[in-house]
Scaffold this active site. Structure first.
Site, short mmCIF file in Angstrom:
data_model
loop_
_atom_site.label_atom_id
_atom_site.label_comp_id
_atom_site.label_asym_id
_atom_site.label_seq_id
_atom_site.Cartn_x
_atom_site.Cartn_y
_atom_site.Cartn_z
N LYS A 121 0.87 -1.18 0.00
CA LYS A 121 0.00 0.00 0.00
C LYS A 121 0.91 1.23 0.00
O LYS A 121 1.43 1.63 1.02
CB LYS A 121 -0.88 -0.02 1.25
N GLU A 180 9.53 0.99 10.99
CA GLU A 180 10.61 1.98 10.84
C GLU A 180 9.92 3.33 10.94
O GLU A 180 9.17 3.71 10.05
CB GLU A 180 11.28 1.77 9.49
N CYS A 227 13.50 10.25 7.56
CA CYS A 227 13.32 9.81 8.93
C CYS A 227 14.58 10.05 9.75
O CYS A 227 14.53 10.28 10.94
CB CYS A 227 12.91 8.35 8.97
N GLU A 231 9.46 15.59 15.75
CA GLU A 231 9.90 15.41 14.37
C GLU A 231 9.16 16.41 13.48
O GLU A 231 7.94 16.41 13.43
CB GLU A 231 9.60 13.98 13.91
P1 NAI Z 1 1.73 8.37 8.04
O1 NAI Z 1 2.43 7.55 9.03
O2 NAI Z 1 0.31 8.75 8.29
O3 NAI Z 1 1.77 7.65 6.61
C1 NAI Z 1 2.63 6.60 6.23
C2 NAI Z 1 1.85 5.49 5.55
O4 NAI Z 1 0.91 4.94 6.46
C3 NAI Z 1 1.01 5.93 4.35
O5 NAI Z 1 1.00 4.91 3.37
C4 NAI Z 1 -0.37 6.09 4.94
O6 NAI Z 1 -1.40 5.95 3.99
C5 NAI Z 1 -0.41 4.96 5.94
N1 NAI Z 1 -1.37 5.11 7.02
C6 NAI Z 1 -1.82 6.27 7.58
N2 NAI Z 1 -2.72 5.99 8.56
C7 NAI Z 1 -2.83 4.65 8.61
C8 NAI Z 1 -3.59 3.76 9.42
N3 NAI Z 1 -4.41 4.21 10.36
N4 NAI Z 1 -3.44 2.44 9.24
C9 NAI Z 1 -2.59 1.97 8.30
N5 NAI Z 1 -1.87 2.76 7.50
C10 NAI Z 1 -1.97 4.08 7.65
O7 NAI Z 1 2.57 9.67 7.80
P2 NAI Z 1 2.06 11.08 7.20
O8 NAI Z 1 0.75 11.45 7.77
O9 NAI Z 1 2.16 11.03 5.74
O10 NAI Z 1 3.17 12.06 7.78
C11 NAI Z 1 3.03 12.56 9.10
C12 NAI Z 1 4.35 12.58 9.80
O11 NAI Z 1 4.86 11.27 9.94
C13 NAI Z 1 5.46 13.32 9.07
O12 NAI Z 1 5.41 14.68 9.27
C14 NAI Z 1 6.67 12.68 9.67
O13 NAI Z 1 6.95 13.28 10.91
C15 NAI Z 1 6.25 11.25 9.90
N6 NAI Z 1 6.71 10.36 8.82
C16 NAI Z 1 7.82 9.60 9.02
C17 NAI Z 1 8.31 8.82 8.00
C18 NAI Z 1 9.52 7.99 8.18
O14 NAI Z 1 10.19 7.69 7.21
N7 NAI Z 1 9.84 7.54 9.35
C19 NAI Z 1 7.69 8.80 6.67
C20 NAI Z 1 6.50 9.60 6.57
C21 NAI Z 1 6.06 10.36 7.61
#
Ligand code: NAI
Ligand code: MG
Length: 496
Positions: A191, A266, A300, A399
């Site tokens: 996904k 991660e 990250c 973050e």
């Molecule tokens: P997110 O964690 O919401 O999204 C990452 C993935 O998880 C996407 O594919 C999203 O569709 C999915 N997702 C979201 N809610 C979900 C749920 N309830 N159940 C299963 N999958 C779900 O991250 P978002 O909202 O795009 O970014 C928010 C913050 O997260 C960023 O500002 C950053 O701080 C952090 N982040 C960290 C990342 C990393 O590489 N560690 C990558 C992206 C975001």
């Protein structure tokens, strides 16, 4: 549009085609018939529409993956056969590198140059590295003392893997999950993030071309709370591999608990980057600026807390400020761009919100600090540096995931270790010193899954990657990643 002039024809065509889910080797529209808009963050224009998947689409994809896992074609394919297929996919990616780089750049704002020379080649290398492991997943013989037995272990694929990935390195994250899963013989439902689904969909076309059996790799696009949550809680998924926010990581762990699905996470970071008084300052400054501003700070492991020895603090801050002010921020597709737009309006507001909050809490902006309407209509934010930051301010604790650095002085090594570790996260850390003792001392004492000495943001498929504390658990890359995708089976053969 002017900035799309240099797109290769294949990309122009690809973007405008209908984007369905990739299930059982076929393109399948959403059960609901719904689609979602995908935008280009450099222009805020709608690039295309993509299928908006939900529970039904996830179920269909998981069933396809389950069937493919049981299917003789995949099960009985030799390890070498799997490796050859993976290598073939990597070759196809290499043949279409420019296309993939342009798609990534358009879809999420990654500077084209970084995509061409950094992240897409890294994805290809990763797949090739993991292809090599397909033939090297070995068990052990165990010298048991009970009775007269021959005892050995098998390492078997865990089953169906649900991979949920973020938007910051879309194709690379897809390959990190797929590489390990395919090498050991798992099947996958992927996904992609709703902000950046296109490179995974182009990858799916290459998966078909490479000749993977249908159902081994399935891709469902959609929003996190819909498609993502449905995948994380599906009882047919044996393992969830997630990269993203710590908050969603927690919710994934909770839903995985119901099915006892294996989980690797991660998550976020607030990585410290320490510049000692004896550092090679020129290298330390440019390395640290790469550490925070690469990929718009949407990494990250971004080195967002920069600790500088007090005796060199002023001059270092001055050099960093000059560096940040000189960076070329612009359209992601422009080959001269060093920093593109942030990915979405949510991220844009979030980052600007943190910049405002830092000032409210008493920190001082010494470079950037503004949105950049002048750079185009996209989500551009200036490379921003704060001084006068204390360890407890939000900009030093949370973050930001954007181009914002906090630069703070320190006096002693033990003090900086304590302050660096004063974080809920523990993903990565940077150390700049010419002293071998200081280097090893810091490397041993920082709470981080990776420590870079006199470097930042170096990665290799063979080097394990993952976090301490709330940055998650499990390791991706290296042979350590394979452990997360296999079960150990112990076999007893009675010799009497
Ligand atoms: P997110 O964690 O919401 O999204 C990452 C993935 O998880 C996407 O594919 C999203 O569709 C999915 N997702 C979201 N809610 C979900 C749920 N309830 N159940 C299963 N999958 C779900 O991250 P978002 O909202 O795009 O970014 C928010 C913050 O997260 C960023 O500002 C950053 O701080 C952090 N982040 C960290 C990342 C990393 O590489 N560690 C990558 C992206 C975001
Ligand atoms: Mg997009």
């Amino acid at each position: 549009m002017e900035q799309y002039r240099n797109l290769v024809t294949a990309v122009q065509e690809f973007i405008h085609q209908t984007h369905h889910h990739y299930i059982q080797g076929k393109w399948v529209p959403s059960h609901s018939g719904l689609t979602m808009e995908d935008i280009d963050p450099s222009t805020r224009e709608v690039l295309t529409e993509v299928a908006r998947g939900g529970k039904d689409d996830i179920s269909l994809a998981v069933e396809a993956a389950q069937q493919a896992f049981r299917d003789k074609t995949w099960r009985q394919m030799s390890p070498q056969g799997r490796g050859v297929l993976m290598w073939k996919l990597a070759d196809l990616m290499a043949a279409h590198l420019e296309e993939l780089a342009q798609i990534e750049s358009l879809d999420m704002g990654m500077p084209l140059r970084q995509a061409q020379y950094g992240t897409i080649p890294m994805a290809i290398d990763h797949l090739r590295y993991m292809a090599g492991w397909a033939t090297k997943i070995e068990g052990e013989t165990i010298p048991v003392s009970t009775g007269s037995f021959f005892n050995y272990t098998l390492r078997q694929p865990v089953g169906v893997v649900g991979a949920i990935i973020p938007w910051n390195f879309p194709l690379l994250m897809a390959i990190w999950k797929l590489g390990a899963a395919l090498a050991v013989g798992c099947t996958v439902v992927l996904k992609p993030a709703e902000q950046s689904p296109l490179s995974a969909l182009r990858l799916a076309e290459l998966v078909t071309e490479a000749g993977f059996p249908p159902g081994v790799i399935n891709i469902v696009t959609g929003y996190g709370p819909e498609a993502g949550a449905a995948l994380a809680s599906h009882p047919g998924v044996n393992k969830i591999a997630f990269t993203g926010s710590t908050e969603v990581g927690r919710s994934i762990m909770r839903s995985a608990a119901n099915n006892m699905a294996r989980v690797s996470l991660e998550l976020g970071g607030k990585s410290p980057n320490i510049i000692c008084a004896d550092a090679d300052l020129k290298r330390a400054v440019s390395g640290s600026m790469l550490g925070i501003f690469m990929n718009q700070g949407e990494v990250c492991s971004a080195g967002s807390r920069i600790y500088v020895a007090r005796e060199i603090y002023d001059q270092t801050l001055e050099q960093m400020t000059a560096y940040a002010k000189n960076m070329r921020v612009g359209m992601a597709l422009d080959i001269k761009t060093q920093m593109g737009p942030v990915v979405s309006s949510e991220q844009y507001e979030r980052v600007l919100g943190y910049i405002a909050k830092g000032q409210e809490e008493g920190a001082k902006v010494v470079a950037g600090g503004q949105a950049m309407p002048g750079a185009g209509s996209g989500f551009f934010i200036e490379p921003t540096i704060f001084s006068q930051v204390t360890d407890t301010m939000s900009i030093a604790q949370e973050e930001i995931f954007g181009p914002v650095a906090a630069v703070m002085p320190f006096d002693t090594i033990d003090e900086v270790v304590e302050r660096a570790n004063l974080s809920a996260y523990g993903l990565a850390a940077g150390v700049w010193t010419e002293n071998v003792r200081t280097a090893h001392y810091l490397a041993q004492n920082l709470d981080a899954g990776t420590v870079w000495v006199n470097a930042y943001h170096v990665y290799d498929a063979a080097a394990p990657w993952g976090g301490f504390k709330q940055s998650g658990f499990g390791r991706e890359m290296g042979h350590h990643a394979l452990e997360l995708y296999t079960e150990i089976k112990d076999v007893w053969i009675n010799l009497q």
